[in-house]
Design a protein around this motif. Structure first.
Motif, short mmCIF file in Angstrom:
data_model
loop_
_atom_site.label_atom_id
_atom_site.label_comp_id
_atom_site.label_asym_id
_atom_site.label_seq_id
_atom_site.Cartn_x
_atom_site.Cartn_y
_atom_site.Cartn_z
N ASP A 129 -73.86 34.23 -27.00
CA ASP A 129 -74.31 32.92 -26.41
C ASP A 129 -74.08 31.57 -27.30
O ASP A 129 -73.74 30.69 -26.73
N GLU A 132 -70.60 30.75 -26.59
CA GLU A 132 -70.10 30.22 -25.32
C GLU A 132 -70.72 28.87 -25.49
O GLU A 132 -70.00 27.77 -25.13
N GLN A 416 -66.18 37.80 -18.87
CA GLN A 416 -66.66 36.76 -18.11
C GLN A 416 -67.18 37.37 -16.84
O GLN A 416 -67.48 36.75 -15.93
N GLU A 490 -68.53 32.10 -9.89
CA GLU A 490 -70.06 31.80 -10.57
C GLU A 490 -69.84 31.26 -11.86
O GLU A 490 -70.82 30.53 -12.16
N LYS A 491 -68.71 32.00 -12.50
CA LYS A 491 -68.73 31.27 -14.07
C LYS A 491 -68.33 29.83 -13.97
O LYS A 491 -69.04 29.31 -14.76
N LYS A 493 -69.07 27.48 -11.52
CA LYS A 493 -70.23 26.96 -11.27
C LYS A 493 -71.28 26.59 -12.17
O LYS A 493 -71.55 25.64 -12.59
N ARG A 494 -71.58 27.85 -13.00
CA ARG A 494 -72.64 27.67 -14.11
C ARG A 494 -72.02 26.70 -15.13
O ARG A 494 -72.78 25.58 -15.64
N ASP A 495 -70.85 26.64 -15.37
CA ASP A 495 -70.31 25.84 -16.62
C ASP A 495 -70.17 24.38 -15.87
O ASP A 495 -70.35 23.26 -16.87
N TRP A 496 -69.84 24.24 -14.79
CA TRP A 496 -69.88 22.90 -14.49
C TRP A 496 -71.08 22.50 -14.24
O TRP A 496 -71.44 21.13 -14.31
N GLN A 497 -72.02 23.06 -13.80
CA GLN A 497 -73.58 22.54 -13.66
C GLN A 497 -73.69 22.09 -15.23
O GLN A 497 -74.60 21.03 -15.26
N GLU A 498 -73.60 22.87 -16.19
CA GLU A 498 -73.98 22.51 -17.52
C GLU A 498 -73.39 21.24 -17.62
O GLU A 498 -74.09 20.42 -18.44
N GLU A 501 -75.19 18.21 -16.04
CA GLU A 501 -76.44 18.02 -16.62
C GLU A 501 -76.45 17.21 -17.89
O GLU A 501 -77.41 16.40 -18.15
#
Length: 503
Positions: A129, A132, A416, A490-491, A493-498, A501
């Motif tokens: 974690d 990343e 990943q 999905e990988k 999407k998660r990073d783009w959302q982070e 934000e």
């Protein structure tokens, strides 16, 4: 005795070895020394860091005592590696007077090893974690520092481009001035590079295979147009026979477009008592199956690409309606005029559509002319995901840096969650990923046909910038790698959302 040990789960396994006679202290010491040459005392296991140099995958613990009737050898697979990472050398007290005492000591040791294993797993996850998070921070910083001068390196996509009709097309359908087949023919005559050919269903039904082959010898594509409003068994049987004639007699065809009806496959998967006791006859589903089964039987040298355009019955009035296109497997209600059906078939050629879809019209008010480029864009690939973005340049740069950090040379896609190895190349508007299984590890990137995903940042004229992902590079009969596609998407999407934000 050590040959009898089993390598199983990473816990201790004890095998008891009987002595022919009561051993002397020297005999017990020799047994322990044979397993651990560096042991300095009986009843203590030496530092496992030293033992692991000799026993990389498994170690043995000699439970020896001058007064003990048995000697236990314990297999500890993985214990050396775990102990090597611990802060202190792991010492195992191993003097036992009987079997029950040895079992108690063994249970205590197993509990300690499990606790150590849990601690190491928590540390591994924490470190992963942390790594990343550091990577995402680095990408985020580059994303913020994107220089305005880099705009020249980014060329956003514009959506679906009209490519015209280069293929030599044969239109097969019902003869008549206002039929869908005749409307498609006239549309192709206006735009196609080569003059299209027309063959009526009745004519095709009377021709031999050799005659069909001769008539279509210069054609690379065919359009099969049954009338959507004529669903009688005789009309559908004529369309199916004509389709079979074309597929069997013209083996050089590379593309077939079939006009079908909404809900053609809805009856499949259920139990119909009437169909069980009587013949089902010809249906829209059987016509589609005739095409898809023939295409599957083709070899790669004679690959037959096909697109099924499903429409509904004509509307009761001629008022213009809003046109919409949906995935072929969706259930929908509406009407489809002959003009819209014909135009949809023409646009399959003009927009390089390669997946089946539904075209419908709804609403009673006057609607603007349909934008076929936007309507059919999701069916080129096909598209699997899209999202609106604010900045074209920064989105492209983030996408490319993200791909470098997580899937670049030396990076493991499996970490990943992507089970199939991937390789990517940058494009002016994003990134092109291709799957590279071990069976094609030496093939150049350009020739890979095991599937992939293309991320494209687009700026449509008069529209909002967007990011789309679509399938690409799937060769003939290559099954879509849905799990790997999903993990890759999905990988991102998660990073783009982070990143969004933190803006």
């Amino acid at each position: 005795g050590s040959r009898g040990l089993r390598r199983v789960r990473p816990k201790m396994e004890v095998s008891w070895i009987s002595w022919a006679s009561r051993p002397s202290p020297a005999d017990a010491t020799n047994v322990a020394s044979a397993v651990f040459p560096t042991a300095t005392e009986v009843g203590r296991v030496p530092d496992l860091r030293a033992a692991s140099a000799r026993h990389r995958r498994s170690s043995a613990v000699a439970l020896a005592s001058a007064g003990a009737p048995l000697v236990a050898l314990a297999s500890m697979r993985g214990a050396a590696t775990r102990a090597r990472r611990s802060k202190a050398a792991y010492k195992v007290p191993c003097q036992a007077q009987d079997e029950s005492e040895a079992a108690e000591q063994l249970a205590a040791l197993e509990a300690e090893l499990e606790a150590l294993e849990d601690e190491m797993e928590e540390e591994r996850l924490r470190q992963a974690d942390l790594d990343e998070a550091q990577t995402m921070d680095k990408i985020q910083q580059r994303f913020k520092d994107a220089a305005p001068g880099l705009d020249s390196e980014v060329v956003p996509g514009r959506g679906s481009a009209a490519v015209g009709v280069a293929a030599s097309v044969c239109v097969c359908g019902v003869s008549g001035e206002d039929t869908v087949a005749q409307r498609v023919l006239r549309r192709l005559q206006e735009e196609a590079v080569e003059t299209p050919l027309f063959l009526g269903f009745d004519e095709l039904g009377r021709m031999k295979f050799e005659e069909v082959d001769e008539a279509l010898k210069n054609c690379t594509a065919a359009v099969i147009c049954p009338e959507p409003s004529e669903a009688s068994e005789s009309a559908l049987e004529g369309a199916k026979l004509a389709l079979r004639q074309v597929l069997t007699g013209a083996e050089e065809l590379k593309q077939v477009i079939l006009l079908s009806h909404v809900g053609a496959q809805d009856s499949k998967g259920g139990f119909n008592l009437g169909a069980f006791f009587s013949p089902s006859g010809t249906s829209w589903a059987s016509i589609e199956d005739e095409l898809t089964s023939t295409a599957r039987a083709r070899s790669a040298q004679k690959a037959l690409r096909h697109v099924i355009v499903r429409v509904s019955d004509p509307p009761p009035t001629s008022a213009s309606r809003q046109v919409r296109c949906l995935p072929a497997d969706e259930s929908a209600e509406g009407y489809t005029s002959p003009e819209t059906a014909a135009e949809a078939i023409y646009q399959v050629f003009n927009r390089s559509v390669n997946s089946s879809f539904i075209v419908l019209e709804d609403g009673e008010s006057d609607a603007p002319a349909p934008d076929w480029g936007e309507l059919l864009l999701p069916f080129v690939g096909p598209e699997v995901w899209r999202i609106e973005v604010q900045s074209v340049t920064r989105t492209v740069l983030f996408l490319q840096q993200w791909a470098d950090e997580f899937f670049g040379p030396g990076k493991s896609a499996l970490r990943q969650g992507v089970k199939t190895p991937v390789q990517f190349e940058r494009t002016p508007s994003g990134v092109l990923f291709k799957f590279r299984p071990l069976t094609v590890k030496d093939d150049p990137f350009e020739s890979l046909e095991e599937g992939g995903l293309e991320f494209i940042v687009e700026e449509p004229v008069g529209g909002t910038p967007r990011l789309r992902a679509r399938r690409c590079a799937y060769g003939w009969k290559v099954v879509p790698k849905e799990n790997s596609e999903r993990a890759l998407l999905e990988k991102f999407k998660r990073d783009w959302q982070e990143v969004e934000e933190k803006r």
